[in-house]
Design a protein around this motif. Structure first.
Motif, PDB file in Angstrom:
ATOM      1  N   LEU A   1       0.840  -1.202   0.000  1.00 46.62           N
ATOM      2  CA  LEU A   1       0.000   0.000   0.000  1.00 46.62           C
ATOM      3  C   LEU A   1       0.876   1.254   0.000  1.00 46.62           C
ATOM      4  CD1 LEU A   1      -2.814  -0.920   2.577  1.00 46.62           C
ATOM      5  CD2 LEU A   1      -2.913  -1.016   0.078  1.00 46.62           C
ATOM      6  N   LEU A   2       1.946   1.186   0.790  1.00 43.70           N
ATOM      7  CA  LEU A   2       2.867   2.317   0.911  1.00 43.70           C
ATOM      8  C   LEU A   2       3.512   2.635  -0.438  1.00 43.70           C
ATOM      9  CD1 LEU A   2       3.887   4.034   3.296  1.00 43.70           C
ATOM     10  CD2 LEU A   2       5.609   2.287   3.714  1.00 43.70           C
ATOM     11  N   ASP A   3       3.976   1.609  -1.144  1.00 46.33           N
ATOM     12  CA  ASP A   3       4.647   1.833  -2.430  1.00 46.33           C
ATOM     13  C   ASP A   3       3.704   2.472  -3.444  1.00 46.33           C
ATOM     14  OD1 ASP A   3       6.949   0.815  -1.430  1.00 46.33           O
ATOM     15  OD2 ASP A   3       6.801  -1.145  -2.434  1.00 46.33           O
TER      16      ASP A   3
ATOM     17  N   VAL B   1      -2.083  17.056   0.588  1.00 50.14           N
ATOM     18  CA  VAL B   1      -2.959  16.004   0.077  1.00 50.14           C
ATOM     19  C   VAL B   1      -3.789  15.420   1.220  1.00 50.14           C
ATOM     20  CG1 VAL B   1      -3.050  13.767  -1.108  1.00 50.14           C
ATOM     21  CG2 VAL B   1      -1.250  15.411  -1.715  1.00 50.14           C
ATOM     22  N   GLU B   2      -5.094  15.534   1.107  1.00 49.87           N
ATOM     23  CA  GLU B   2      -5.981  14.820   2.027  1.00 49.87           C
ATOM     24  C   GLU B   2      -6.050  13.371   1.556  1.00 49.87           C
ATOM     25  OE1 GLU B   2     -10.267  13.606   3.250  1.00 49.87           O
ATOM     26  OE2 GLU B   2      -9.169  13.452   1.363  1.00 49.87           O
ATOM     27  N   ALA B   3      -6.055  12.416   2.487  1.00 50.61           N
ATOM     28  CA  ALA B   3      -6.001  11.005   2.113  1.00 50.61           C
ATOM     29  C   ALA B   3      -6.971  10.223   2.988  1.00 50.61           C
ATOM     30  CB  ALA B   3      -4.576  10.482   2.289  1.00 50.61           C
ATOM     31  N   LYS B   4      -7.918   9.543   2.328  1.00 49.95           N
ATOM     32  CA  LYS B   4      -8.965   8.822   3.065  1.00 49.95           C
ATOM     33  C   LYS B   4      -8.653   7.330   3.175  1.00 49.95           C
ATOM     34  CE  LYS B   4     -12.373  11.867   0.873  1.00 49.95           C
ATOM     35  NZ  LYS B   4     -12.588  12.857   1.934  1.00 49.95           N
ATOM     36  N   THR B   5      -9.123   6.754   4.251  1.00 44.16           N
ATOM     37  CA  THR B   5      -9.178   5.300   4.339  1.00 44.16           C
ATOM     38  C   THR B   5     -10.488   4.899   3.626  1.00 44.16           C
ATOM     39  OG1 THR B   5     -10.481   5.185   6.376  1.00 44.16           O
ATOM     40  CG2 THR B   5      -8.085   5.450   6.619  1.00 44.16           C
ATOM     41  N   GLY B   6     -11.050   3.758   3.934  1.00 41.05           N
ATOM     42  CA  GLY B   6     -12.363   3.448   3.385  1.00 41.05           C
ATOM     43  C   GLY B   6     -12.362   2.263   2.438  1.00 41.05           C
TER      44      GLY B   6
ATOM     45  N   GLU C   1      -8.513  -0.751   8.257  1.00 42.16           N
ATOM     46  CA  GLU C   1      -8.591   0.716   8.352  1.00 42.16           C
ATOM     47  C   GLU C   1      -7.359   1.254   9.077  1.00 42.16           C
ATOM     48  OE1 GLU C   1     -11.268   3.085   7.226  1.00 42.16           O
ATOM     49  OE2 GLU C   1     -11.227   1.372   5.897  1.00 42.16           O
ATOM     50  N   LEU C   2      -6.954   0.569  10.152  1.00 42.49           N
ATOM     51  CA  LEU C   2      -5.753   1.032  10.876  1.00 42.49           C
ATOM     52  C   LEU C   2      -4.502   0.853  10.030  1.00 42.49           C
ATOM     53  CD1 LEU C   2      -6.383  -0.137  14.549  1.00 42.49           C
ATOM     54  CD2 LEU C   2      -6.700   2.139  13.567  1.00 42.49           C
ATOM     55  N   LYS C   3      -4.461  -0.223   9.231  1.00 41.88           N
ATOM     56  CA  LYS C   3      -3.314  -0.430   8.329  1.00 41.88           C
ATOM     57  C   LYS C   3      -3.194   0.763   7.373  1.00 41.88           C
ATOM     58  CE  LYS C   3      -3.865  -3.660   5.080  1.00 41.88           C
ATOM     59  NZ  LYS C   3      -3.920  -5.002   4.450  1.00 41.88           N
ATOM     60  N   THR C   4      -4.326   1.203   6.827  1.00 37.68           N
ATOM     61  CA  THR C   4      -4.299   2.342   5.900  1.00 37.68           C
ATOM     62  C   THR C   4      -3.847   3.614   6.621  1.00 37.68           C
ATOM     63  OG1 THR C   4      -6.168   1.265   4.788  1.00 37.68           O
ATOM     64  CG2 THR C   4      -5.612   3.496   4.083  1.00 37.68           C
TER      65      THR C   4
END
Ligand code: NIG
Ligand code: FE
Length: 407
Positions: A120-122, A139-144, A152-155
């Motif tokens: 996910l990070l890459d 940059v705003e960044a959403k989980t979801g 969700e915590l991983k994101t």
């Protein structure tokens, strides 16, 4: 202290402009920032205060200088892609029907749950690098796309890592209320409880905003209100995906709960517009999603005329908006929503900052704001946004430090 001179046109995009098209234009301008990376002065080059005369000078070589762009709505980190659904829609399939058949958000949820944190990070990191080259500095960044406590915590951890190692400012938003995951299909109330009682408390201190998708097939206004109340009690300000596919009263709900923004709004009603205006809520337009889903644009002119600030963002995500190009979104805001180039620039700077609770901090080149700015190869804002063309960005600076192009 450093002094930037030879600015052909400077757009300061003040946070307190009376109208969105008032972007504080100064010709043959200079910009001064301090060693802590904050703006200390902006004005005509002929008027640079004597106090700054002996400090180092840099040249903008006649370019257009604007605040670093703010993308105030993205779904930045997710697993996989949905090219197959894209092509199927070109052959006649329907976005909502794909979601009902287990595709859409649920397909990306499966891929996101299966992805490692590093994967996910890459993905997110390479997208941020492309955004930086476009001058996007916040940059705003959403989980979801996790839709479980773990995913969700991983994101959110991915966003924390990125915040520590990319140049941009990352603003994390918890969107656990994106859709009801399949394992809760028969007990949606239990999923809303999981979000309110478990996921939100665990995300406290890690997410600035708490978002919900209020739509037929996603969450009702009542469910979203419960999510927002839980979010508030854990320090998160509400934001909404509102009135995207139908008029569900999302704009009025955003106003009622004191949301920082109401986003999408293709189906916003007159009453919804009035409610946003009265509450001072920012409307966030996502014209790439509007285009991809083949919808009529939101009524930007009616919103602006009612006094509602209109931000424009990419909505970057693997389904409805698979483009991270904020310039494209601004050009669509002009061509399809009849926003002027000046209004569109404010939409991705001062208004977008306001949608993130960062008015006067980013998105404006006024004393006290961060020295985040971009030099564009264009004589003025109209000529930048009328002639949609790649390669206009010459230099990107965050907190007074050049971050693109690299050394
Ligand atoms: O902002 N509206 C809901 N969510 C996303 C799209 C989700 C998807 O298709 O993956 C949006 O358009
Ligand atoms: Fe979205």
């Amino acid at each position: 202290v450093t002094v930037l001179i030879d600015i052909g046109t400077l757009a300061t995009c003040p946070p307190d402009a009376a109208a969105q098209g008032e972007i504080g234009l100064i010709e043959r301008a200079a910009l001064v920032w301090d060693d802590a990376g904050a703006i200390v002065w902006a004005g005509p080059e002929a008027g640079v205060p004597a106090a700054y005369a002996d400090f180092p000078r840099e040249s903008a070589r006649g370019g257009l200088v604007v605040p670093g762009l703010v993308d105030c709505h993205t779904h930045l980190a997710f697993g996989g892609d949905r090219a197959g659904e894209f092509v199927a829609r070109l052959r006649g399939a329907d976005y909502l029907a794909q979601a009902r058949q287990g595709g859409g958000i649920a397909a990306t949820m499966r891929a996101t749950r299966a992805a490692t944190e590093d994967e996910l990070l890459d993905g997110a990191r390479s997208r941020l690098a492309a955004m930086l080259a476009l001058g996007v500095t916040t940059v705003e960044a959403k989980t979801g796309y996790g839709l479980s406590l773990d995913a969700e915590l991983k994101t959110l951890r991915v966003y924390e890592h990125l915040a520590a190692d990319v140049p941009q400012r990352i603003v994390p938003t918890l969107l656990a209320a994106h859709t009801v995951p399949p394992e809760f299909a028969d007990d949606r109330a239990a999923y809303v409880r999981l979000v309110c009682e478990t996921i939100i408390p665990a995300a406290a201190g890690r997410a600035v905003f708490c978002d919900a998708f209020v739509e037929v097939g996603a969450f009702t206004a009542d469910e979203a209100e419960r999510v927002f109340a839980a979010g508030r009690s854990h320090g998160m300000t509400p934001k909404l995906h509102a009135d995207q596919l139908s008029d569900t009263g999302g704009a009025a709900l955003a106003a009622r709960v004191g949301a920082a923004s109401a986003d999408h709004l293709e189906y916003v009603s007159e009453a919804g517009i009035a409610a946003l205006a009265a509450a001072g809520t920012v409307a966030v337009s996502l014209p790439i999603a509007t285009l991809v889903l083949g919808q009529e644009p939101l009524p930007a002119r009616r919103l602006l005329d009612a006094g509602v600030p209109v931000a424009v963002a990419t909505d970057f995500n693997p389904g409805s908006a698979p483009s991270l190009d904020l310039h494209l979104a601004l050009w669509l805001a002009c061509t399809r929503q009849r926003m002027t180039p000046a209004e569109a620039l404010a939409a991705a700077t001062s208004a977008a900052a306001r949608a993130l609770g960062l008015a006067g901090v980013v998105g404006s080149l006024v004393p006290g704001a961060r020295a985040d700015w971009v030099v564009l190869d264009a004589p003025d804002v109209d000529r930048w946004l009328y002639d949609f063309r790649p390669g206009r960005v010459r230099r990107v600076v965050i907190s007074g430090r050049t971050v693109w192009p690299g050394p």
